[in-house]
Design a protein around this motif. Structure first.
Motif, PDB file in Angstrom:
ATOM      1  N   VAL A   1     -30.671  16.491  23.118  1.00 38.80           N
ATOM      2  CA  VAL A   1     -31.070  17.394  22.033  1.00 38.80           C
ATOM      3  C   VAL A   1     -29.856  18.199  21.598  1.00 38.80           C
ATOM      4  CG1 VAL A   1     -32.540  19.332  21.342  1.00 38.80           C
ATOM      5  CG2 VAL A   1     -33.402  17.660  22.974  1.00 38.80           C
ATOM      6  N   THR A   2     -29.622  18.209  20.289  1.00 39.77           N
ATOM      7  CA  THR A   2     -28.604  19.068  19.698  1.00 39.77           C
ATOM      8  C   THR A   2     -29.330  20.044  18.781  1.00 39.77           C
ATOM      9  OG1 THR A   2     -26.968  17.296  19.738  1.00 39.77           O
ATOM     10  CG2 THR A   2     -26.531  19.146  18.252  1.00 39.77           C
ATOM     11  N   THR A   3     -28.931  21.304  18.820  1.00 39.35           N
ATOM     12  CA  THR A   3     -29.582  22.326  18.011  1.00 39.35           C
ATOM     13  C   THR A   3     -28.648  22.763  16.892  1.00 39.35           C
ATOM     14  OG1 THR A   3     -30.719  23.118  19.985  1.00 39.35           O
ATOM     15  CG2 THR A   3     -30.715  24.585  18.070  1.00 39.35           C
ATOM     16  N   SER A   4     -29.181  22.819  15.668  1.00 40.59           N
ATOM     17  CA  SER A   4     -28.429  23.333  14.523  1.00 40.59           C
ATOM     18  C   SER A   4     -29.266  24.414  13.858  1.00 40.59           C
ATOM     19  CB  SER A   4     -28.135  22.227  13.514  1.00 40.59           C
ATOM     20  OG  SER A   4     -27.244  21.288  14.053  1.00 40.59           O
ATOM     21  N   ILE A   5     -28.737  25.623  13.837  1.00 43.64           N
ATOM     22  CA  ILE A   5     -29.436  26.737  13.188  1.00 43.64           C
ATOM     23  C   ILE A   5     -29.144  26.685  11.701  1.00 43.64           C
ATOM     24  CG2 ILE A   5     -29.570  29.253  12.981  1.00 43.64           C
ATOM     25  CD1 ILE A   5     -28.912  29.378  15.985  1.00 43.64           C
ATOM     26  N   ILE A   6     -30.185  26.854  10.892  1.00 43.50           N
ATOM     27  CA  ILE A   6     -30.030  26.847   9.434  1.00 43.50           C
ATOM     28  C   ILE A   6     -29.504  28.214   9.014  1.00 43.50           C
ATOM     29  CG2 ILE A   6     -31.214  26.643   7.214  1.00 43.50           C
ATOM     30  CD1 ILE A   6     -33.252  24.803   8.722  1.00 43.50           C
ATOM     31  N   LEU A   7     -28.321  28.242   8.444  1.00 40.47           N
ATOM     32  CA  LEU A   7     -27.715  29.496   8.000  1.00 40.47           C
ATOM     33  C   LEU A   7     -28.232  29.922   6.631  1.00 40.47           C
ATOM     34  CD1 LEU A   7     -24.028  28.790   9.062  1.00 40.47           C
ATOM     35  CD2 LEU A   7     -25.790  30.061  10.323  1.00 40.47           C
ATOM     36  N   ARG A   8     -28.432  28.924   5.765  1.00 38.58           N
ATOM     37  CA  ARG A   8     -28.863  29.216   4.395  1.00 38.58           C
ATOM     38  C   ARG A   8     -29.377  27.918   3.794  1.00 38.58           C
ATOM     39  NH1 ARG A   8     -23.794  30.783   1.905  1.00 38.58           N
ATOM     40  NH2 ARG A   8     -23.324  28.611   1.589  1.00 38.58           N
ATOM     41  N   ARG A   9     -30.363  28.025   2.913  1.00 38.23           N
ATOM     42  CA  ARG A   9     -30.847  26.861   2.171  1.00 38.23           C
ATOM     43  C   ARG A   9     -30.230  26.938   0.779  1.00 38.23           C
ATOM     44  NH1 ARG A   9     -34.780  24.229   4.994  1.00 38.23           N
ATOM     45  NH2 ARG A   9     -36.016  25.484   6.399  1.00 38.23           N
ATOM     46  N   ASP A  10     -29.272  26.080   0.525  1.00 43.02           N
ATOM     47  CA  ASP A  10     -28.587  26.104  -0.762  1.00 43.02           C
ATOM     48  C   ASP A  10     -29.415  25.452  -1.858  1.00 43.02           C
ATOM     49  OD1 ASP A  10     -26.232  27.430   0.161  1.00 43.02           O
ATOM     50  OD2 ASP A  10     -25.695  25.571   1.178  1.00 43.02           O
ATOM     51  N   ILE A  11     -30.130  24.403  -1.520  1.00 42.88           N
ATOM     52  CA  ILE A  11     -31.048  23.744  -2.453  1.00 42.88           C
ATOM     53  C   ILE A  11     -32.313  23.454  -1.665  1.00 42.88           C
ATOM     54  CG2 ILE A  11     -31.501  21.708  -3.872  1.00 42.88           C
ATOM     55  CD1 ILE A  11     -28.439  21.433  -4.198  1.00 42.88           C
ATOM     56  N   ASP A  12     -33.466  23.859  -2.190  1.00 35.37           N
ATOM     57  CA  ASP A  12     -34.734  23.627  -1.509  1.00 35.37           C
ATOM     58  C   ASP A  12     -35.787  23.318  -2.553  1.00 35.37           C
ATOM     59  OD1 ASP A  12     -36.966  23.479   0.087  1.00 35.37           O
ATOM     60  OD2 ASP A  12     -36.767  25.499   0.908  1.00 35.37           O
ATOM     61  N   ARG A  13     -36.024  22.057  -2.781  1.00 31.44           N
ATOM     62  CA  ARG A  13     -37.016  21.636  -3.765  1.00 31.44           C
ATOM     63  C   ARG A  13     -38.386  21.481  -3.149  1.00 31.44           C
ATOM     64  NH1 ARG A  13     -32.538  18.141  -5.889  1.00 31.44           N
ATOM     65  NH2 ARG A  13     -31.796  19.284  -7.696  1.00 31.44           N
ATOM     66  N   GLY A  14     -38.481  21.537  -1.839  1.00 33.86           N
ATOM     67  CA  GLY A  14     -39.769  21.366  -1.181  1.00 33.86           C
ATOM     68  C   GLY A  14     -40.347  20.005  -1.497  1.00 33.86           C
ATOM     69  N   ASP A  15     -41.693  19.909  -1.585  1.00 31.85           N
ATOM     70  CA  ASP A  15     -42.384  18.665  -1.875  1.00 31.85           C
ATOM     71  C   ASP A  15     -42.948  18.666  -3.291  1.00 31.85           C
ATOM     72  OD1 ASP A  15     -41.879  17.771   0.677  1.00 31.85           O
ATOM     73  OD2 ASP A  15     -43.713  18.633   1.478  1.00 31.85           O
ATOM     74  N   ALA A  16     -42.344  19.436  -4.188  1.00 33.09           N
ATOM     75  CA  ALA A  16     -42.920  19.647  -5.504  1.00 33.09           C
ATOM     76  C   ALA A  16     -42.941  18.403  -6.385  1.00 33.09           C
ATOM     77  CB  ALA A  16     -42.184  20.764  -6.234  1.00 33.09           C
ATOM     78  N   SER A  17     -42.043  17.467  -6.144  1.00 31.65           N
ATOM     79  CA  SER A  17     -42.026  16.289  -7.020  1.00 31.65           C
ATOM     80  C   SER A  17     -42.008  15.014  -6.205  1.00 31.65           C
ATOM     81  CB  SER A  17     -40.795  16.334  -7.930  1.00 31.65           C
ATOM     82  OG  SER A  17     -39.624  16.246  -7.164  1.00 31.65           O
ATOM     83  N   LEU A  18     -42.649  14.017  -6.708  1.00 29.89           N
ATOM     84  CA  LEU A  18     -42.650  12.696  -6.091  1.00 29.89           C
ATOM     85  C   LEU A  18     -41.777  11.762  -6.913  1.00 29.89           C
ATOM     86  CD1 LEU A  18     -46.429  12.139  -5.301  1.00 29.89           C
ATOM     87  CD2 LEU A  18     -44.610  12.563  -3.675  1.00 29.89           C
ATOM     88  N   ALA A  19     -40.970  10.997  -6.262  1.00 29.77           N
ATOM     89  CA  ALA A  19     -40.165  10.006  -6.978  1.00 29.77           C
ATOM     90  C   ALA A  19     -40.989   8.726  -7.052  1.00 29.77           C
ATOM     91  CB  ALA A  19     -38.851   9.770  -6.237  1.00 29.77           C
ATOM     92  N   LEU A  20     -41.773   8.620  -8.075  1.00 29.85           N
ATOM     93  CA  LEU A  20     -42.664   7.451  -8.222  1.00 29.85           C
ATOM     94  C   LEU A  20     -42.161   6.530  -9.301  1.00 29.85           C
ATOM     95  CD1 LEU A  20     -46.100   9.210  -7.960  1.00 29.85           C
ATOM     96  CD2 LEU A  20     -44.944   7.903  -6.216  1.00 29.85           C
TER      97      LEU A  20
END
Length: 150
Positions: free
Chosen positions: A131-150
């Motif tokens: 297991v390697t741990t990476s702490i998220i310092l900042r979310r520079d781009i966060d689109r979430g699940d708002a769009s589906l690539a259909l």
């Protein structure tokens, strides 16, 4: 399974943005009757295209620490590990990936000590190799699940 058509894709797109949309409103937006829309949704659910509905809750507390646990397994698949990870309320998302890693686990915890506790528990699971741990310092781009690539 039948091929998804434009109406099915429209339903998926709308539901991915608003899973609580009333059937009447959804039907109006895609140009079908309520019963036809309901039948299509039922088919999408039964065929596994729609796997569930969820509340997408943003970070409630700015003091939370978000991190990724990058996990290598002894062998895959390891459903036991997935079941144990699902039992932790701190786990927000688990993704199976290709390459050197097997799982990427996103967690939210209130402190570094809590992060270390979860990490140690995961590291001692039978099928976990590393297991390697990476702490998220900042979310520079966060689109979430708002769009589906259909």
């Amino acid at each position: 399974m039948k091929e998804l058509d434009d109406k099915d894709r429209a339903i998926l797109s709308i539901l991915s943005r608003d899973a609580k949309i009333p059937i009447k409103t959804l039907a109006g937006e895609i140009g079908l009757s309520r019963s036809a829309t309901s039948e299509r949704i039922l088919f999408l659910e039964k065929s596994g295209v729609i796997r569930g509905y969820r509340a997408d809750i943003g970070q409630l507390n700015e003091g939370l620490i978000c991190a990724f646990l990058l996990i290598s397994l002894v062998r895959t698949p390891s459903l036991g590990v997935l079941d144990r990870l699902a039992a932790y309320p701190e786990v927000r998302r688990v993704s199976s990936v290709s390459g050197q890693l097997d799982l990427i686990v996103e967690i939210e915890v209130p402190s570094i000590n809590h992060l270390n506790t979860i990490r140690d528990r995961v590291a001692t699971m039978d099928q976990v190799d590393d297991v390697t741990t990476s702490i998220i310092l900042r979310r520079d781009i966060d689109r979430g699940d708002a769009s589906l690539a259909l």
